[in-house]
Design a protein around this motif. Sequence first.
Motif, PDB file in Angstrom:
ATOM      1  N   UNK A 115       0.811  -1.205   0.000  1.00 28.07           N
ATOM      2  CA  UNK A 115       0.000   0.000   0.000  1.00 28.07           C
ATOM      3  C   UNK A 115       0.852   1.265   0.000  1.00 28.07           C
ATOM      4  N   UNK A 116       1.908   1.268   0.812  1.00 25.89           N
ATOM      5  CA  UNK A 116       2.731   2.481   0.874  1.00 25.89           C
ATOM      6  C   UNK A 116       3.393   2.785  -0.459  1.00 25.89           C
ATOM      7  N   UNK A 117       3.835   1.744  -1.168  1.00 19.85           N
ATOM      8  CA  UNK A 117       4.477   1.964  -2.465  1.00 19.85           C
ATOM      9  C   UNK A 117       3.463   2.429  -3.507  1.00 19.85           C
ATOM     10  N   UNK A 118       2.260   1.846  -3.472  1.00 19.75           N
ATOM     11  CA  UNK A 118       1.224   2.265  -4.418  1.00 19.75           C
ATOM     12  C   UNK A 118       0.848   3.724  -4.212  1.00 19.75           C
ATOM     13  N   UNK A 119       0.805   4.159  -2.946  1.00 20.20           N
ATOM     14  CA  UNK A 119       0.498   5.555  -2.652  1.00 20.20           C
ATOM     15  C   UNK A 119       1.623   6.470  -3.136  1.00 20.20           C
ATOM     16  N   UNK A 120       2.865   6.083  -2.894  1.00 18.89           N
ATOM     17  CA  UNK A 120       4.008   6.890  -3.330  1.00 18.89           C
ATOM     18  C   UNK A 120       4.095   6.982  -4.848  1.00 18.89           C
ATOM     19  N   UNK A 121       3.714   5.878  -5.528  1.00 21.05           N
ATOM     20  CA  UNK A 121       3.790   5.857  -6.994  1.00 21.05           C
ATOM     21  C   UNK A 121       2.591   6.531  -7.657  1.00 21.05           C
ATOM     22  N   UNK A 122       1.617   6.937  -6.844  1.00 17.20           N
ATOM     23  CA  UNK A 122       0.438   7.599  -7.401  1.00 17.20           C
ATOM     24  C   UNK A 122      -0.476   6.673  -8.172  1.00 17.20           C
TER      25      UNK A 122
END
Length: 297
Positions: free
Chosen positions: A163-170
């Motif tokens: 989830x954190x990576x998906x949020x950072x990647x937009x």
Amino acid sequence: VIGMDFDYEATNFHLRWNLFNKFSFFKKNLNIDVDDTKMLRWQRALQDALSPQLTHERTLGALGGIIASRVAREFRLGGPCFTVSGEETSGMKALEIGVRSLQQNETDLFLVGAVDLAGDIRKVLTISKSRSLTHFSEVRPFDRLSDGTLPGEGAAALVIKRLDKALNDGDRIYAVIKGIGCASGGGIDADSISKNAYVRSIKSAFDEAKISSADVGFIETHGSGDPLEDALESEALNAYFINGTKTKKMDCAIGSLKPTVGYPNNLPLYNKNFLPYVVYLFLYKKLLLFLHLPMRL
């Protein structure tokens, strides 16, 4: 990771390869009086009628174990790639493998897919021996008049990230997987999984997600239309939810894709497609209409 099951096309290869032995048997036991040249022509004619000539491309194409590596190569994906086969659980097991890999920081992204095609009549005949098929033209999950299910087929794919990576990647996030649970039980002499095993799998998923049964308002069920399976699932869900919501009365809707898509036996579509389906419901606020409502409870 791709969930899959046995491909009956592979048996055609074996039959073609084994026709030589079959012809020798026929000639000896049926007293067929033809010379070897005519027998060879007859054998080749039957082989060609059975299936196209075997080539290395056709042979490799029938090896289900390499499907995932071929897909990974086309999409230029690194990391592990393999297929898993576990009958009805194949799609969910593939998803679980991807989730655990992400949780352990082994990978940054996972492509998970599953497919089941019921086009081979041998598969349908095999299903009919192990599962009740309805005499009606429709599937009726949890209906007191239901007498079985119908074959179905389908395919689905999910791209999952932490989830954190998906949020950072937009990235556009359609859903968050908070927990996965599984259990087995019943023993080798049992016809179906036990209610206790079903309840354990529900509990493990809720425990990992850190939520209670009172927090849930919709469940996409197995709901196959098989009276025995539906009764077991109903008992297990009631047992878990009644114990979890003793302090207050809660309503929880249930759904099943079987009336719409049938029962993909080896890789049930509810297993691999319930996530896209539920996301569709809540994104677009639309429900698929079933043809045989209301249910007879």
